[in-house]
Design a protein around this motif. Structure first.
Motif, PDB file in Angstrom:
ATOM      1  N   TYR A 154       0.868  -1.185   0.000  1.00 54.88           N
ATOM      2  CA  TYR A 154       0.000   0.000   0.000  1.00 54.88           C
ATOM      3  C   TYR A 154       0.900   1.227   0.000  1.00 54.88           C
ATOM      4  CZ  TYR A 154      -3.124   3.668   1.705  1.00 54.88           C
ATOM      5  OH  TYR A 154      -3.819   4.826   1.849  1.00 54.88           O
ATOM      6  N   PRO A 156       0.852   5.047   0.514  1.00 57.79           N
ATOM      7  CA  PRO A 156       0.000   6.145   0.993  1.00 57.79           C
ATOM      8  C   PRO A 156       0.365   7.468   0.333  1.00 57.79           C
ATOM      9  CG  PRO A 156       1.711   5.675   2.593  1.00 57.79           C
ATOM     10  CD  PRO A 156       1.872   4.666   1.498  1.00 57.79           C
ATOM     11  N   THR A 157      -0.576   8.392   0.335  1.00 58.42           N
ATOM     12  CA  THR A 157      -0.324   9.732  -0.181  1.00 58.42           C
ATOM     13  C   THR A 157       0.086  10.653   0.965  1.00 58.42           C
ATOM     14  OG1 THR A 157      -2.687  10.250   0.046  1.00 58.42           O
ATOM     15  CG2 THR A 157      -1.931   9.476  -2.098  1.00 58.42           C
ATOM     16  N   ASN A 160      -1.960  13.045   3.675  1.00 56.47           N
ATOM     17  CA  ASN A 160      -3.073  12.234   4.166  1.00 56.47           C
ATOM     18  C   ASN A 160      -2.833  10.774   3.809  1.00 56.47           C
ATOM     19  OD1 ASN A 160      -5.504  11.141   4.968  1.00 56.47           O
ATOM     20  ND2 ASN A 160      -6.645  11.915   3.203  1.00 56.47           N
ATOM     21  N   THR A 162      -4.416   8.158   4.607  1.00 58.75           N
ATOM     22  CA  THR A 162      -5.590   7.292   4.528  1.00 58.75           C
ATOM     23  C   THR A 162      -6.019   7.040   3.088  1.00 58.75           C
ATOM     24  OG1 THR A 162      -7.075   9.197   4.764  1.00 58.75           O
ATOM     25  CG2 THR A 162      -6.411   8.042   6.783  1.00 58.75           C
ATOM     26  N   SER A 163      -5.481   7.804   2.155  1.00 50.84           N
ATOM     27  CA  SER A 163      -5.719   7.519   0.740  1.00 50.84           C
ATOM     28  C   SER A 163      -4.393   7.107   0.115  1.00 50.84           C
ATOM     29  CB  SER A 163      -6.279   8.748   0.015  1.00 50.84           C
ATOM     30  OG  SER A 163      -5.330   9.809   0.038  1.00 50.84           O
ATOM     31  N   GLY A 164      -4.463   6.309  -0.926  1.00 50.04           N
ATOM     32  CA  GLY A 164      -3.229   5.842  -1.543  1.00 50.04           C
ATOM     33  C   GLY A 164      -3.506   4.867  -2.659  1.00 50.04           C
ATOM     34  N   PHE A 165      -2.526   4.016  -2.941  1.00 48.25           N
ATOM     35  CA  PHE A 165      -2.603   3.108  -4.076  1.00 48.25           C
ATOM     36  C   PHE A 165      -2.197   1.707  -3.642  1.00 48.25           C
ATOM     37  CE2 PHE A 165      -1.520   7.363  -5.461  1.00 48.25           C
ATOM     38  CZ  PHE A 165      -2.488   7.612  -6.424  1.00 48.25           C
TER      39      PHE A 165
END
Length: 217
Positions: A154, A156-157, A160, A162-165
């Motif tokens: 995972y 992450p961005t 934040n 909690t969002s990512g790829f």
């Protein structure tokens, strides 16, 4: 320049403290809503004539411990199984509950590997590196279509996380970092400003992940 330096130094002291206090107040205020589960005549306002901040946190923790104690025994496990079977028969609720449960079981399981290791990966293009977290390995149905051994990560961005790829990368292209997940998160959220404490440099460690179950016919 001196006044500007003092002003920035003051911000560095009060901004983290203020945000921390705000989060704690919000958390206590939110959890105090659990007092609504208590009959009105048994609430602190009725017994003592005033509200007791933080009592909801104590009640919430007590509910969690009681639920865990019930779920840990045989009869409690059977009750939860029946409860989950009931939710599994309700359209729309079934998809939400099963998805959330699978994620929570993976993240909170003591024996799981999800989010237990911080990694360094090439992303979004060769020569560009970022921090990711190990989440496991690809499902057997996917792994058989991939050349060589892969891992699921995972990315992450910032700021934040909690969002990512979600990516599946060759194991040979993933490097395990000698830092904790908490240190990696701080590094990501701060956009590289908060640097993890230095450690003795060691050779890269091999990434150990659980073996995926065999694909079903």
């Amino acid at each position: 320049m001196t006044l500007r330096r003092y002003f920035i130094a003051g911000l560095l002291v009060w901004v983290p403290l203020g945000i921390t206090i705000w989060v704690l107040v919000w958390l206590v205020t939110t959890l105090d809503q659990t007092l609504l589960l208590i009959p009105e005549r048994a609430r602190p306002e009725a017994l003592f004539g005033f509200h007791i901040p933080g009592l909801g946190v104590v009640l919430f923790l007590a509910i969690l411990l009681l639920t865990g104690a019930i779920a840990a025994n045989f009869f409690g496990a059977r009750l939860i199984t029946l409860w989950e079977a009931l939710l599994g028969r309700i359209p729309f609720v079934k998809s939400i509950y099963s998805s959330v449960k699978q994620v929570s079981d993976t993240l909170l399981s003591e024996s799981g590997t999800a989010f237990r290791k911080a990694l360094l990966v090439e992303y979004p293009y060769p020569g560009s590196w970022t921090i990711a977290f190990l989440t496991g390995i690809p499902a057997a149905e996917i792994a058989q279509e991939l050349p060589g051994e892969h891992v699921s990560v995972y990315v992450p961005t910032t700021p934040n996380p909690t969002s990512g790829f979600f990516l599946m990368l060759p194991k040979s292209r993933v490097h395990e970092l000698d830092m904790t997940v908490d240190e990696a998160l701080k590094y990501i959220i701060s956009m590289g400003v908060v640097v993890p404490r230095p450690r003795q440099i060691r050779a890269p460690k091999p990434i150990a992940v659980a073996t995926a179950p065999a694909a079903r016919n």
